[in-house]
Design a protein around this motif. Structure first.
Motif, PDB file in Angstrom:
ATOM      1  N   TYR A 188      86.215  -9.035  37.268  1.00 45.08           N
ATOM      2  CA  TYR A 188      86.217  -7.790  36.521  1.00 45.08           C
ATOM      3  C   TYR A 188      86.806  -6.667  37.354  1.00 45.08           C
ATOM      4  O   TYR A 188      87.652  -5.905  36.879  1.00 45.08           O
ATOM      5  CB  TYR A 188      84.789  -7.457  36.108  1.00 45.08           C
ATOM      6  CG  TYR A 188      84.645  -6.086  35.535  1.00 45.08           C
ATOM      7  CD1 TYR A 188      83.992  -5.081  36.231  1.00 45.08           C
ATOM      8  CD2 TYR A 188      85.186  -5.787  34.293  1.00 45.08           C
ATOM      9  CE1 TYR A 188      83.878  -3.819  35.709  1.00 45.08           C
ATOM     10  CE2 TYR A 188      85.079  -4.523  33.771  1.00 45.08           C
ATOM     11  CZ  TYR A 188      84.424  -3.547  34.481  1.00 45.08           C
ATOM     12  OH  TYR A 188      84.320  -2.301  33.965  1.00 45.08           O
ATOM     13  N   LEU A 189      86.367  -6.547  38.602  1.00 45.75           N
ATOM     14  CA  LEU A 189      86.884  -5.470  39.438  1.00 45.75           C
ATOM     15  C   LEU A 189      88.383  -5.623  39.661  1.00 45.75           C
ATOM     16  O   LEU A 189      89.122  -4.640  39.664  1.00 45.75           O
ATOM     17  CB  LEU A 189      86.151  -5.447  40.780  1.00 45.75           C
ATOM     18  CG  LEU A 189      84.766  -4.847  40.721  1.00 45.75           C
ATOM     19  CD1 LEU A 189      84.072  -4.968  42.062  1.00 45.75           C
ATOM     20  CD2 LEU A 189      84.835  -3.382  40.331  1.00 45.75           C
ATOM     21  N   LEU A 190      88.832  -6.846  39.827  1.00 39.49           N
ATOM     22  CA  LEU A 190      90.273  -7.064  39.999  1.00 39.49           C
ATOM     23  C   LEU A 190      91.042  -6.619  38.758  1.00 39.49           C
ATOM     24  O   LEU A 190      92.094  -5.997  38.847  1.00 39.49           O
ATOM     25  CB  LEU A 190      90.554  -8.537  40.279  1.00 39.49           C
ATOM     26  CG  LEU A 190      90.412  -8.935  41.744  1.00 39.49           C
ATOM     27  CD1 LEU A 190      90.595 -10.430  41.897  1.00 39.49           C
ATOM     28  CD2 LEU A 190      91.435  -8.205  42.592  1.00 39.49           C
ATOM     29  N   ARG A 191      90.492  -6.945  37.598  1.00 39.64           N
ATOM     30  CA  ARG A 191      91.141  -6.513  36.366  1.00 39.64           C
ATOM     31  C   ARG A 191      91.206  -4.995  36.286  1.00 39.64           C
ATOM     32  O   ARG A 191      92.209  -4.414  35.890  1.00 39.64           O
ATOM     33  CB  ARG A 191      90.381  -7.030  35.147  1.00 39.64           C
ATOM     34  CG  ARG A 191      90.728  -8.416  34.742  1.00 39.64           C
ATOM     35  CD  ARG A 191      89.771  -8.903  33.704  1.00 39.64           C
ATOM     36  NE  ARG A 191      89.890  -8.150  32.457  1.00 39.64           N
ATOM     37  CZ  ARG A 191      90.581  -8.580  31.408  1.00 39.64           C
ATOM     38  NH1 ARG A 191      91.210  -9.720  31.460  1.00 39.64           N
ATOM     39  NH2 ARG A 191      90.632  -7.859  30.299  1.00 39.64           N
ATOM     40  N   MET A 192      90.111  -4.345  36.686  1.00 38.60           N
ATOM     41  CA  MET A 192      90.093  -2.892  36.669  1.00 38.60           C
ATOM     42  C   MET A 192      91.159  -2.342  37.594  1.00 38.60           C
ATOM     43  O   MET A 192      91.861  -1.390  37.284  1.00 38.60           O
ATOM     44  CB  MET A 192      88.727  -2.373  37.128  1.00 38.60           C
ATOM     45  CG  MET A 192      87.640  -2.511  36.126  1.00 38.60           C
ATOM     46  SD  MET A 192      87.966  -1.604  34.622  1.00 38.60           S
ATOM     47  CE  MET A 192      88.538  -2.899  33.587  1.00 38.60           C
ATOM     48  N   MET A 193      91.258  -2.950  38.765  1.00 38.86           N
ATOM     49  CA  MET A 193      92.186  -2.401  39.743  1.00 38.86           C
ATOM     50  C   MET A 193      93.634  -2.743  39.452  1.00 38.86           C
ATOM     51  O   MET A 193      94.526  -2.200  40.092  1.00 38.86           O
ATOM     52  CB  MET A 193      91.806  -2.898  41.141  1.00 38.86           C
ATOM     53  CG  MET A 193      90.513  -2.299  41.597  1.00 38.86           C
ATOM     54  SD  MET A 193      90.300  -2.494  43.344  1.00 38.86           S
ATOM     55  CE  MET A 193      88.639  -1.949  43.523  1.00 38.86           C
ATOM     56  N   THR A 194      93.895  -3.663  38.533  1.00 42.06           N
ATOM     57  CA  THR A 194      95.282  -3.909  38.179  1.00 42.06           C
ATOM     58  C   THR A 194      95.636  -3.317  36.824  1.00 42.06           C
ATOM     59  O   THR A 194      96.700  -3.581  36.278  1.00 42.06           O
ATOM     60  CB  THR A 194      95.596  -5.409  38.154  1.00 42.06           C
ATOM     61  OG1 THR A 194      94.641  -6.055  37.311  1.00 42.06           O
ATOM     62  CG2 THR A 194      95.534  -6.010  39.533  1.00 42.06           C
TER      63      THR A 194
END
Lengths: 244, 455
Positions: B370-376
């Motif tokens: 989830y955090l990776l999705r947010m950051m991309t």
């Protein structure tokens, strides 16, 4: 990219088979994915008992599955909270897996249904088109009533016996803890006798009424415009931009 | 030393040095304003540029679709079917009327009664209000993120290049930058709060603690490129109150805490989260519960009451829905926090899905994914409204008060107000709800049956 080409062929096939429009099919497909958890099929999980029972005669299978299926099977339909409020929930879910409704066999339950089966069941609730002629209307009506008949006739013998009738009434009244089984039974018996009088007329004192056949069922529903009521109306789609 | 290096690694070295300089500059441009709470307006400019690009992209797609005769505009619905609003009684009477020729005043069980429930069941299988709240909202226009649009089709070369460029920027430039910022923010938080913990209790400690917290949350906000608009800041929560907000993702905490100083409530986790939690509590009193204590509602209520009554302690931040909802609606607020009797400061948070979908579907993605999705994503754009404080009235019970607060939040944020429990994401409907409809039907049949047998 390019996947839409093959999709439209499948969709076209489904459109001709079930009568839904391609937009409706796409909407239902998304719903199906939601219900199945993105799997290809919706399934029922059975206990050891029912699995063994399938090896025996269909009569035994249906009876044992009636007891265990409703209480121990974990199905994908459990995720719908509104469905929990419905007293005949288990019958409705069962209707999805009923081979007679799926037009696969004269009795028995399927283990799992794929999207095409899902649409087949949904097509029983399709609204009637205004351009249908007499014959098509009659056919439509019969199909819808047959769906309801299968709900009552759980052992697939073609008759709604007193036992099955009682079962339905008990389920419908199951939510109220104040009603005893006896009163539910007597209500069912009374209603059954009425139905018998409609179908067979006056009975001799020693005549046993075996059960409501499908033709009798049709007789009872005569006059009720079931085809105009037994449908789920799709919303009018307004077009708003959705980039394709 | 230069002479010892071969020629091609000179290029590599230069590249490395320039990248380092670039990164340092960026960090300085971002971290220093975060410390002081000022903003250069870079993010707002970024947002405006992105919007212009999206508009251009949509125009291109329209043109391209017209050329190729594609269907670009798809029918959009908020629900598949039209549900009949007639009640149980009306429908059953109607069916019976059209059927039998018997008098209407002798109701009893009819074969046709099953029909109403059958149809209702079918309707809910096709479409129900609750299940669709737990999947991400679908966007109506394309924002160059193929994840929000499931039917990406090749329209034109220029558009594909643009999309490719977007991917490059997001993954190769923005992502490492954001990860570096996040890392900085979190480690500063842990180190800073631990150091503040060593100070003697007093006004200086409080001052330092507040600023360390705020600084680190601001860095985290920049790490996500969150562009937040705060409304009505004069209603911000004060000491001794409880702040309640609707919950869409764990990022909500960062968004609210970067604008105010709150005491957090929650369960102690293991791992990195646990380290952060333990460090934070050294600097100022947060309310952390052990796993076993969470089930004991009495204990939870007691500790919260204790905290709230001490006017020197900070306002508590609570999300009464209990789980993440997809930001199109507000679900049932659990009454626990409304029983305590403190002033409630409602806050509404609404995300703009055009720049990146912030909803955390915990059954689909884990926290790291989830955090990776947010950051991309491009950015997280949201609006926060601070609503005026509410208190429980004299003859009002906690459930009613909770619903009142919920309606206020839903109205302000433009969300649908639902009565259903967010816990339905994981559990089944409580039995009390189930019985109502069944009772109504059985009353119809049996109640009248009794009348008949009596006469």
């Amino acid at each position: 990219m390019g996947s839409s080409q093959s999709m439209s062929e499948e969709v076209r096939e489904l459109v001709s088979k079930t009568g839904f429009s391609s937009d409706q099919i796409e909407q239902l497909h998304r719903r199906f994915k939601q219900l199945s958890g993105n799997q290809l099929t919706i399934r029922t999980r059975r206990t050891q008992l029912t699995w063994m029972a399938t090896r025996q005669s269909s009569w035994a299978f249906n009876h044992s599955s009636l007891q265990t299926d409703m209480f121990t099977s974990k199905e994908n339909f459990n995720n719908i909270p509104d469905l929990e409020l419905n007293p005949i929930r288990s019958k409705i879910i069962r209707a999805f897996f009923d081979n007679r409704n799926l037009r696969k066999a004269p009795n028995g339950l399927a283990d799992e249904i794929n999207f095409e089966d899902f649409l087949t069941i949904m097509s029983y609730f399709r609204p009637i088109e205004t351009n249908m002629d007499e014959e098509q209307l009659e056919h439509c009506r019969k199909e819808k009533l047959r769906f309801l008949f299968h709900m009552y006739d759980s052992d697939s013998d073609g008759r709604i016996t007193l036992e099955e009738y009682r079962n339905v009434v008990e389920e419908l009244l199951s939510g109220n803890p104040h009603i005893e089984k006896e009163s539910a039974r007597s209500i069912a018996d009374g209603a059954m006798m009425e139905a018998a009088s409609v179908c067979v007329g006056q009975m001799q004192p020693d005549q046993v009424y075996e059960g409501i056949t499908f033709d009798d069922f049709l007789k009872i529903w005569q006059g009720i415009d079931i085809e105009t009521k037994m449908h789920v109306r799709f919303l009018n789609m307004e077009t708003i931009a959705l980039c394709h | 030393m230069f002479l010892l290096l071969p020629f091609n690694s000179l290029i590599v070295n230069l590249l490395g040095i320039s990248l380092t300089v670039l990164f340092t500059l960026l960090l300085v441009f971002i971290i220093v304003p975060a410390i002081f709470g000022v903003s250069f307006g870079i993010r707002k400019l970024y947002m405006k540029t992105l919007l212009k690009i999206f508009a251009w992209a949509t125009l291109r797609m329209e043109r391209g679709a017209k050329e190729k005769n594609h269907q670009l505009y798809k029918p959009y619905t908020n629900g598949i079917i039209a549900k009949d609003p007639t009640s149980l009684e009306e429908e059953i009477k109607e069916i019976r009327k059209s059927g039998s020729n018997k008098a209407l005043d002798t109701p009893e069980f009819e074969l046709s009664d099953i029909f109403y429930f059958c149809r209702k069941g079918m309707e809910t299988i096709m479409d129900d209000e609750v299940t669709k709240r737990f999947s991400a909202e679908e966007l109506e226009s394309w924002n160059l993120l193929s994840r929000t649009n499931y039917n990406f089709q090749y329209i034109s070369l220029r558009l594909t290049i643009l999309w490719g460029l977007g991917v490059l920027i997001r993954y190769c430039f923005l992502l490492p930058l954001r990860i570096a910022l996040a890392f900085t923010g979190v480690s500063l938080l842990v180190v800073g709060t631990t150091m503040v913990g060593y100070l003697p209790n007093g006004r200086f400690k409080e001052f330092m603690s507040k600023h360390v917290h705020l600084m680190c949350y601001r860095i985290c906000v920049r790490a996500l490129t969150a562009i937040i608009t705060y409304h009505d800041r004069e209603n911000r929560p004060r000491n001794g109150g409880i702040c309640v907000a609707n919950h869409t993702s764990p990022i909500d905490v960062i968004i609210l805490a970067s604008d105010g100083y709150y005491a957090m409530v929650g369960q102690i986790h293991g791992g990195l989260m646990g380290v952060i939690q333990r460090a934070m509590v050294k600097a100022c009193p947060h309310v952390w519960f052990e796993r076993s204590e969470v089930k004991d509602r009495h204990l939870v209520a007691e500790r919260l009451t204790e905290h709230v009554q001490d006017k020197s302690k900070l306002p508590i931040l609570i999300f009464p829905e209990g789980t993440c909802i997809n930001n199109t609606s507000v679900m049932m607020f659990k009454k626990g926090s409304f029983e305590i009797g403190a002033t409630v400061y409602p806050v509404a948070i609404k995300y703009d899905p055009q720049f990146g979908d912030a909803f955390w579907n915990s059954s689909k993605y884990g926290m790291v994914t989830y955090l990776l999705r947010m950051m991309t994503s491009w950015a997280i754009v949201c609006s926060v409204w601070y609503l005026p404080p509410m208190t429980r009235e004299a003859n009002e019970d906690a459930v009613h008060f909770a619903n009142r607060v919920k309606s206020a939040i839903a109205r302000q944020g433009g969300l649908v107000d639902l009565l259903w429990d967010g816990g339905l994401k994981r559990e089944k409907v409580k039995d009390t709800f189930k019985e109502e409809q069944q009772k109504l039907y059985s009353k119809m049949i049996v109640g009248n049956h009794e009348d008949r047998s009596r006469s």
